[in-house]
Enzyme design. Structure first.
Site, PDB file in Angstrom:
ATOM      1  N   HIS A   1      21.710  19.092  47.998  1.00  0.00           N
ATOM      2  CA  HIS A   1      22.435  19.338  46.749  1.00  0.00           C
ATOM      3  C   HIS A   1      21.704  18.565  45.652  1.00  0.00           C
ATOM      4  O   HIS A   1      21.111  17.510  45.919  1.00  0.00           O
ATOM      5  CB  HIS A   1      23.851  18.759  46.766  1.00  0.00           C
ATOM      6  CG  HIS A   1      24.753  19.209  47.861  1.00  0.00           C
ATOM      7  ND1 HIS A   1      24.736  18.666  49.114  1.00  0.00           N
ATOM      8  CD2 HIS A   1      25.758  20.123  47.862  1.00  0.00           C
ATOM      9  CE1 HIS A   1      25.687  19.233  49.861  1.00  0.00           C
ATOM     10  NE2 HIS A   1      26.318  20.117  49.127  1.00  0.00           N
TER      11      HIS A   1
ATOM     12  N   ASP B   1      22.409  14.910  45.799  1.00  0.00           N
ATOM     13  CA  ASP B   1      21.888  14.121  46.922  1.00  0.00           C
ATOM     14  C   ASP B   1      20.562  13.494  46.542  1.00  0.00           C
ATOM     15  O   ASP B   1      20.246  12.394  46.973  1.00  0.00           O
ATOM     16  CB  ASP B   1      21.612  15.007  48.157  1.00  0.00           C
ATOM     17  CG  ASP B   1      22.816  15.787  48.607  1.00  0.00           C
ATOM     18  OD1 ASP B   1      23.938  15.289  48.452  1.00  0.00           O
ATOM     19  OD2 ASP B   1      22.619  16.917  49.127  1.00  0.00           O
TER      20      ASP B   1
ATOM     21  N   GLU C   1      29.140  28.018  58.935  1.00  0.00           N
ATOM     22  CA  GLU C   1      29.193  26.669  59.521  1.00  0.00           C
ATOM     23  C   GLU C   1      30.176  26.676  60.684  1.00  0.00           C
ATOM     24  O   GLU C   1      31.335  27.101  60.544  1.00  0.00           O
ATOM     25  CB  GLU C   1      29.605  25.649  58.465  1.00  0.00           C
ATOM     26  CG  GLU C   1      29.748  24.254  59.059  1.00  0.00           C
ATOM     27  CD  GLU C   1      29.751  23.138  58.034  1.00  0.00           C
ATOM     28  OE1 GLU C   1      29.061  23.256  57.000  1.00  0.00           O
ATOM     29  OE2 GLU C   1      30.447  22.141  58.277  1.00  0.00           O
TER      30      GLU C   1
HETATM   31  C1  XUL Z   1      31.168  20.858  53.358  1.00  0.00           C
HETATM   32  C2  XUL Z   1      29.881  21.520  53.589  1.00  0.00           C
HETATM   33  C3  XUL Z   1      28.853  21.362  52.537  1.00  0.00           C
HETATM   34  C4  XUL Z   1      27.970  22.556  52.348  1.00  0.00           C
HETATM   35  C5  XUL Z   1      26.994  22.449  51.204  1.00  0.00           C
HETATM   36  O1  XUL Z   1      32.086  21.030  54.374  1.00  0.00           O
HETATM   37  O2  XUL Z   1      29.669  22.135  54.601  1.00  0.00           O
HETATM   38  O3  XUL Z   1      28.109  20.239  52.837  1.00  0.00           O
HETATM   39  O4  XUL Z   1      27.233  22.810  53.495  1.00  0.00           O
HETATM   40  O5  XUL Z   1      27.615  22.201  50.002  1.00  0.00           O
HETATM   41 CO    CO Z   2      28.003  23.080  55.391  1.00  0.00          CO
END
Ligand code: XUL
Ligand code: CO
Length: 452
Positions: free
Chosen positions: A116, A119, A283
């Site tokens: 990001h 970061d 995710e």
């Molecule tokens: C939060 C998450 C983030 C994204 C990127 O749960 O997964 O870190 O991957 O903003």
């Molecule tokens: Co994520």
């Protein structure tokens, strides 16, 4: 920096700093190795099912957990004090940290990273200074990429940490906040193009609501749609061809996140006329927060042609948090890789380790163990999935199960030629539907386990 640059190579393992001197290069030693600082399953250049493991898996290190996380929780402060950190959030610290990040990726022999904006670089006193800081670090990152061969898998903008985002980013009731976010994404698209980022991620950090009593859901989601259209338009304007990805999450930080899961987000994208421009970053732990298996989310994406990338991690089956642990479930990994291999891979995406060490795993070596464990879990999954595909029994079972649609009346349905009348005529003549064959779940589960 220039004097310290090693010669350019595609997978240079050179080190810019001294911080990992005590750790050996992590190499493949095979399943029998008892060296915990080695790979037992990930052999980057080994060809599996016609492609190198590194190209199937495209592992990425995430900057935020791995280099900015201090393992703070709601009951206490961070336990992690990395020796290269001076305790400041200064630009000079941001610049020197970049070299440590590349050293870590090189020690692991990996090819990608993700970050990001916040970061890698600190906020300045105003937006202009914040943008200037970002570009100062981006230039250093480019030098390190060129020197090491390590590439940007995807970039993104942090539009959730600072209090200005407390009520949302593009879905904020404040137009000023949305304008602030436009600057963030515009700059990050420019930076990501500069760094050759292959995808670009939107995780709707605080895009959602905590109470419907104070929320105009329609206006908020319409504003998000407008915002995504502006992002698409801007990327087109600067000829940045990265694959845009939405990263769904059901809840946390808000009670209800608008990008709840892949199906909900796809519905939003289609309604807003954005579906041609986006795929998904799935995710594993976000899938479980939505009450889905990780593999469910992958299947929904594959069946709609929108699987883009994966944030590799896991939750804890005994609680409902986003614990972001390293993936260790070999069966889940094999099933996920089966779906991904049937899809032909992840294209411009990869496996990004959106995972962090536990608060009590505070030593430097733990960063390596976490990643090695996740990498070997996925590499093992790839090997198992390749065996399943080569053997062909599960795919043959699936083909047979749906074979009534390959010919006769079923084919007229798939070809769009059937009507209620033609189907009624068919079934009246037949008298009843043919008896079903067993779905053989137990047989398939046992067969699946036999490959693991
Ligand atoms: C939060 C998450 C983030 C994204 C990127 O749960 O997964 O870190 O991957 O903003
Ligand atoms: Co994520």
């Amino acid at each position: 920096m220039a004097s310290k640059s090693p010669a350019k190579s595609s997978h240079s393992r050179a080190q810019f700093t001294k911080w990992f001197a005590a750790i050996p290069e992590i190499k493949y030693e095979g399943p029998a190795s008892d060296n915990a600082l080695s790979y037992r399953y990930y052999n980057a250049d080994e060809v599996i099912a016609g492609r190198k493991m590194r190209d199937w898996l495209r592992f990425g290190i995430c900057y935020w957990h791995t280099f900015r996380g201090v393992a703070q929780d709601m009951f206490g402060p961070g336990t992690i004090n990395r020796p290269w950190e001076d305790g400041s959030n200064s630009l000079s610290q941001a610049l020197s940290r970049t070299e440590v990040v590349f050293d870590f990726i090189s020690k692991l022999g990996l090819d990608f990273y993700t970050f990001h904006d916040r970061d890698v670089s600190p906020e300045g006193a105003n937006v202009a200074e914040t943008n200037k800081n970002l570009w100062a670090v981006a230039k250093r990152l480019k030098e390190l990429q060129d020197a090491s061969g390590i590439k940007l898998l995807w970039g993104t903008a942090n539009m959730f940490s600072h209090p200005r985002f407390a009520q949302g980013a593009a879905s904020s009731p404040s137009a000023d906040t949305l304008a602030y976010c436009a600057n963030s994404v515009k700059e990050m698209l420019d930076v990501s193009k500069f760094l050759g980022g292959e995808s670009y991620v939107f995780w709707g950090g605080r895009e959602g609501y905590n109470s419907l009593l104070n929320t105009n859901l329609k206006r908020e989601t319409d504003h998000m749609a407008r915002f995504f259209h502006m992002a698409v338009d801007y990327a087109k304007k600067i000829s940045y061809k990265a694959q845009f990805l939405i990263e769904p999450k059901a809840c946390e930080p808000t009670k209800h996140q608008y990008d709840f899961d892949a199906a909900t987000s796809l519905c939003f994208l289609r309604g807003a006329g954005l579906d041609k421009h986006f795929k998904f970053n799935i995710e594993a732990n976000h899938a479980t927060l939505a009450g889905h298996d990780f593999v469910h989310e992958l299947e929904v994406c594959v069946s709609n042609g929108v699987l883009g990338s994966v944030d590799a991690n896991r939750g804890d089956v005994m609680n409902g948090w986003d614990t972001d642990q390293y993936p260790i479930d070999i069966r889940e990994s094999a099933h996920a890789l089966l779906v991904i291999m049937r899809n032909g891979g992840l294209g411009a995406g990869g496996f990004n380790f959106d995972a962090k060490v536990r608060r009590d795993s505070h030593e430097l070596e733990d960063m390596f163990h976490g990643h090695i464990s996740g990498i070997d879990t996925l590499a093992r999954g790839l090997r198992i999935a390749a065996k399943i595909l080569a053997d062909g029994k599960i795919d043959a079972f699936l083909k047979e199960r749906y074979s009534s649609y390959d010919k006769g009346i079923g084919k007229t349905i798939e070809d769009g030629k059937a009507t209620f009348e033609s189907l009624q005529k068919y079934i009246l003549e037949k008298g009843d539907a043919a008896p079903l064959k067993s779905a053989r779940q137990e047989y398939l589960e046992n067969l699946f386990n036999s490959y693991c």
